[in-house]
Design a protein around this motif. Structure first.
Motif, PDB file in Angstrom:
ATOM      1  N   ILE A 271       3.645   8.005  -9.601  1.00  0.00           N
ATOM      2  CA  ILE A 271       2.399   7.269  -9.405  1.00  0.00           C
ATOM      3  C   ILE A 271       2.262   6.175 -10.462  1.00  0.00           C
ATOM      4  O   ILE A 271       1.914   5.034 -10.152  1.00  0.00           O
ATOM      5  N   ILE A 272       2.570   6.520 -11.705  1.00  0.00           N
ATOM      6  CA  ILE A 272       2.487   5.535 -12.792  1.00  0.00           C
ATOM      7  C   ILE A 272       3.447   4.381 -12.533  1.00  0.00           C
ATOM      8  O   ILE A 272       3.094   3.212 -12.691  1.00  0.00           O
ATOM      9  N   GLN A 273       4.678   4.705 -12.121  1.00  0.00           N
ATOM     10  CA  GLN A 273       5.664   3.674 -11.843  1.00  0.00           C
ATOM     11  C   GLN A 273       5.217   2.773 -10.708  1.00  0.00           C
ATOM     12  O   GLN A 273       5.353   1.544 -10.763  1.00  0.00           O
TER      13      GLN A 273
ATOM     14  N   GLU B  65      -3.195  -0.336  -3.038  1.00  0.00           N
ATOM     15  CA  GLU B  65      -3.783   1.005  -3.023  1.00  0.00           C
ATOM     16  C   GLU B  65      -2.673   2.041  -3.077  1.00  0.00           C
ATOM     17  O   GLU B  65      -1.519   1.757  -2.720  1.00  0.00           O
ATOM     18  N   PHE B  66      -2.999   3.247  -3.532  1.00  0.00           N
ATOM     19  CA  PHE B  66      -2.097   4.394  -3.507  1.00  0.00           C
ATOM     20  C   PHE B  66      -2.853   5.516  -2.812  1.00  0.00           C
ATOM     21  O   PHE B  66      -3.807   6.056  -3.367  1.00  0.00           O
TER      22      PHE B  66
ATOM     23  N   ILE C 257       0.876  -1.171   0.000  1.00  0.00           N
ATOM     24  CA  ILE C 257       0.000   0.000   0.000  1.00  0.00           C
ATOM     25  C   ILE C 257       0.911   1.218   0.000  1.00  0.00           C
ATOM     26  O   ILE C 257       1.670   1.432   0.960  1.00  0.00           O
ATOM     27  N   PHE C 258       0.889   1.999  -1.049  1.00  0.00           N
ATOM     28  CA  PHE C 258       1.720   3.193  -1.105  1.00  0.00           C
ATOM     29  C   PHE C 258       1.020   4.363  -0.407  1.00  0.00           C
ATOM     30  O   PHE C 258      -0.196   4.540  -0.543  1.00  0.00           O
ATOM     31  N   ILE C 259       1.798   5.148   0.334  1.00  0.00           N
ATOM     32  CA  ILE C 259       1.307   6.402   0.895  1.00  0.00           C
ATOM     33  C   ILE C 259       2.267   7.496   0.458  1.00  0.00           C
ATOM     34  O   ILE C 259       3.475   7.284   0.358  1.00  0.00           O
ATOM     35  N   SER C 260       1.727   8.668   0.168  1.00  0.00           N
ATOM     36  CA  SER C 260       2.579   9.732  -0.357  1.00  0.00           C
ATOM     37  C   SER C 260       2.025  11.099  -0.010  1.00  0.00           C
ATOM     38  O   SER C 260       0.814  11.335  -0.087  1.00  0.00           O
ATOM     39  N   GLY C 261       2.940  12.004   0.392  1.00  0.00           N
ATOM     40  CA  GLY C 261       2.543  13.385   0.656  1.00  0.00           C
ATOM     41  C   GLY C 261       2.491  14.189  -0.622  1.00  0.00           C
ATOM     42  O   GLY C 261       1.637  15.045  -0.804  1.00  0.00           O
TER      43      GLY C 261
ATOM     44  N   ILE D  57      -7.271   1.198   6.463  1.00  0.00           N
ATOM     45  CA  ILE D  57      -7.680  -0.078   7.066  1.00  0.00           C
ATOM     46  C   ILE D  57      -8.301  -0.997   6.025  1.00  0.00           C
ATOM     47  O   ILE D  57      -8.011  -2.201   5.984  1.00  0.00           O
ATOM     48  N   ASP D  58      -9.140  -0.444   5.167  1.00  0.00           N
ATOM     49  CA  ASP D  58      -9.761  -1.247   4.109  1.00  0.00           C
ATOM     50  C   ASP D  58      -8.691  -1.842   3.189  1.00  0.00           C
ATOM     51  O   ASP D  58      -8.768  -3.018   2.797  1.00  0.00           O
ATOM     52  N   ALA D  59      -7.687  -1.025   2.858  1.00  0.00           N
ATOM     53  CA  ALA D  59      -6.614  -1.497   1.994  1.00  0.00           C
ATOM     54  C   ALA D  59      -5.773  -2.565   2.695  1.00  0.00           C
ATOM     55  O   ALA D  59      -5.380  -3.559   2.084  1.00  0.00           O
ATOM     56  N   ILE D  60      -5.507  -2.361   3.982  1.00  0.00           N
ATOM     57  CA  ILE D  60      -4.733  -3.340   4.750  1.00  0.00           C
ATOM     58  C   ILE D  60      -5.460  -4.684   4.790  1.00  0.00           C
ATOM     59  O   ILE D  60      -4.858  -5.742   4.551  1.00  0.00           O
ATOM     60  N   ASP D  61      -6.743  -4.652   5.096  1.00  0.00           N
ATOM     61  CA  ASP D  61      -7.508  -5.900   5.180  1.00  0.00           C
ATOM     62  C   ASP D  61      -7.573  -6.603   3.823  1.00  0.00           C
ATOM     63  O   ASP D  61      -7.501  -7.839   3.747  1.00  0.00           O
ATOM     64  N   LYS D  62      -7.688  -5.821   2.764  1.00  0.00           N
ATOM     65  CA  LYS D  62      -7.692  -6.405   1.413  1.00  0.00           C
ATOM     66  C   LYS D  62      -6.348  -7.058   1.118  1.00  0.00           C
ATOM     67  O   LYS D  62      -6.285  -8.173   0.578  1.00  0.00           O
TER      68      LYS D  62
END
Length: 208
Positions: free
Chosen positions: A93-95, A103-104, A82-86, A115-120
């Motif tokens: 993003i494309i890469q 998820e991004f 799961i990517f997180i970005s400021g 949480i939804d992304a983690i559970d997935k």
């Protein structure tokens, strides 16, 4: 990993405040959590457990999130990401999306989205682990087959009965019948239907 946890989460972010916040939050929600301040620390210090998911910052010094993503692929480590970005450029993003992350999420993101992304991701990793174990078990059984039995095995998966097997392999029908029985016994499948169900979606050539 705590066997009673909801799953394992790796948090990799060079921002200390974010690491502390996410670690405390996720632990309160009964996830087991490991946090790392760099991609290098994650690679050298983390254990590959399952089910797990990686919450990964995109922009970090020395090794970026997308570079870690590629390194993990090269190493055969398939933990969902799961990517997180400021702030990220469209190229970043494309890469990142080429590696098919779960998820991004752009900071600040909704915690429920994380949480939804983690559970997935945990569900996907758990299923991938089961598939890996099952495939290895099938390969182990397949390796007990003789060369001729492997030929028969392939024809059985293609739907050929004794007559078809004998014709294609130029052997007697009784010999084909014997080989079929040996295949079922060694693969521990009482009936052909059981063998077909066991090997559904698998390419026999992958066992070679």
């Amino acid at each position: 990993m705590n066997p009673k946890s909801n799953g394992h989460v790796y948090v990799v972010d060079d921002n200390l405040d974010i690491r502390i916040y996410l670690t405390d939050l996720l632990r309160q929600m009964d996830y087991s959590v490991e946090s790392f301040d760099s991609a290098q620390s994650f690679l050298t210090q983390s254990f590959d457990v399952s089910p797990a998911v990686l919450v990964l910052d995109v922009r970090m010094p020395l090794m970026s999130g997308t570079e870690l993503q590629q390194t993990m692929k090269d190493l055969g480590r398939q933990t969902p990401i799961i990517f997180i970005s400021g702030e990220s450029h469209s190229e970043e993003i494309i890469q990142a999306m080429k590696g098919q992350p779960i998820e991004f999420l752009l900071k600040p993101f909704q915690i429920q989205s994380l949480i939804d992304a983690i559970d997935k991701g945990l569900a996907l990793d758990g299923q991938n682990r089961k598939n890996f174990i099952q495939k290895n078990e099938i390969r182990r059984k397949w390796q007990t087959l003789s060369a001729r039995e492997r030929d028969v095995f392939v024809l059985m998966l293609d739907g050929h009965a004794n007559k078809g097997i004998s014709e294609r392999l130029d052997i007697l029908p009784d010999t084909a019948k014997k080989h079929r029985a040996n295949v079922l016994q060694k693969m521990q499948t009482p009936q052909l239907a059981d063998l077909l169900a066991l090997c559904k979606g698998l390419d026999p050539k992958a066992f070679e």
